[in-house]
Design a protein around this motif. Structure first.
Motif, PDB file in Angstrom:
ATOM      1  N   LEU A 161       0.831  -1.200   0.000  1.00 15.42           N
ATOM      2  CA  LEU A 161       0.000   0.000   0.000  1.00 15.42           C
ATOM      3  C   LEU A 161       0.866   1.250   0.000  1.00 15.42           C
ATOM      4  O   LEU A 161       1.895   1.315   0.670  1.00 15.42           O
TER       5      LEU A 161
ATOM      6  N   ALA B 263      -2.824   5.455   0.411  1.00 14.71           N
ATOM      7  CA  ALA B 263      -3.839   4.413   0.554  1.00 14.71           C
ATOM      8  C   ALA B 263      -3.925   3.935   2.001  1.00 14.71           C
ATOM      9  O   ALA B 263      -5.014   3.699   2.526  1.00 14.71           O
TER      10      ALA B 263
ATOM     11  N   ALA C 183      -2.753  -7.295   2.029  1.00 18.76           N
ATOM     12  CA  ALA C 183      -1.829  -6.249   1.605  1.00 18.76           C
ATOM     13  C   ALA C 183      -0.832  -5.983   2.719  1.00 18.76           C
ATOM     14  O   ALA C 183      -0.974  -6.484   3.831  1.00 18.76           O
TER      15      ALA C 183
ATOM     16  N   PHE D  63       2.148  -2.862   4.350  1.00 17.22           N
ATOM     17  CA  PHE D  63       2.584  -1.468   4.353  1.00 17.22           C
ATOM     18  C   PHE D  63       3.903  -1.346   5.106  1.00 17.22           C
ATOM     19  O   PHE D  63       4.057  -1.908   6.194  1.00 17.22           O
TER      20      PHE D  63
ATOM     21  N   THR E  32      -4.814  -6.597  -5.022  1.00 16.36           N
ATOM     22  CA  THR E  32      -3.584  -6.760  -4.261  1.00 16.36           C
ATOM     23  C   THR E  32      -2.872  -8.066  -4.589  1.00 16.36           C
ATOM     24  O   THR E  32      -1.695  -8.230  -4.269  1.00 16.36           O
TER      25      THR E  32
ATOM     26  N   LEU F 213      -6.615   3.219  -4.363  1.00 17.45           N
ATOM     27  CA  LEU F 213      -6.009   1.902  -4.531  1.00 17.45           C
ATOM     28  C   LEU F 213      -5.790   1.579  -6.006  1.00 17.45           C
ATOM     29  O   LEU F 213      -4.720   1.109  -6.396  1.00 17.45           O
TER      30      LEU F 213
END
Length: 225
Positions: A4, A8, A81, A83, A144, A181
């Motif tokens: 991400l 996002a 996802a 990050f 994703t 996204l």
């Protein structure tokens, strides 16, 4: 799993477009996860399980490993996802594009209009005939995991569809996150419907109804129009 962007991730935390849990896989105990709220649920790798979020929810892996997701064994189920807390903001400011309801209705099938509400919302409160139904949590999972948007929406085989994409939810919260996204996934010709299903429901020909927010498993609220 897709990484991400900072934008996002901020949208995910601050607007809560779908139920989510952060899985803290940071190696440095001093690493700080940005934007977290008092209500943000954070668990360790060992504590995570799919049942921590409802069927329309997801787990986001948090790392501090310079752009590397360190726990591939969690790439299944509702973990969709990741990050990196070291991620910087994008160089170019992306303004989320939108269209008013009247324009969307007038243009009809000139666009791919995607209803990203849950199936129970669509079935109970209606949607326009010209829309593609794709719940946000399903779209998020597919994007994703690297699928092209045209394939996800079943409108072709390329990543860039032939027509512009316009997404909407009940209001704007989920739709704005979805546009960000998709932009991060290099889908550029995408916007959201200002006022969402609430605004579209003002056109009686669409046979849609406005309603207050509710979660999976809760009693359906009464239609507002």
């Amino acid at each position: 799993m897709r990484q991400l962007s900072l934008e996002a991730f901020q949208s995910m935390i601050e607007t809560d477009p779908i139920p989510h849990v952060l899985i803290n896989a940071c190696k440095n105990k001093d690493s700080v996860i940005p934007f977290v709220l008092e209500s943000t649920k954070i668990v360790t790798e060992e504590e995570w399980k799919d049942e921590l979020v409802p069927e329309d929810g997801c787990g986001i892996v948090i790392t501090d490993s310079d752009g590397v997701c360190p726990i591939d064994h969690l790439e299944h189920g509702r973990t969709i996802a990741w990050f990196d807390v070291r991620t910087k903001a994008g160089e170019e400011k992306f303004e989320l594009p939108w269209k008013v309801c009247e324009e969307v209705i007038k243009e009809g099938d000139k666009n791919y209009v995607v209803d990203i509400r849950r199936k129970d919302e669509v079935e109970h409160f209606g949607s326009a005939d010209f829309t593609i139904k794709k719940p946000l949590h399903e779209l998020l999972h597919d994007v994703t995991h690297g699928d092209g948007i045209a394939q996800i929406l079943e409108v072709g085989t390329e990543n860039e569809p032939e027509k512009p994409i316009i997404v909407f939810c009940r209001t704007n919260r989920r739709a704005k996150f979805c546009v960000q996204l998709l932009h991060d996934a290099n889908v550029r010709n995408v916007s959201f419907v200002k006022k969402g299903a609430v605004g579209l429901s003002e056109n009686k020909d669409l046979h849609m109804h406005a309603y207050n927010s509710f979660e999976v498993g809760e009693e359906f609220p009464e239609a507002l129009n």
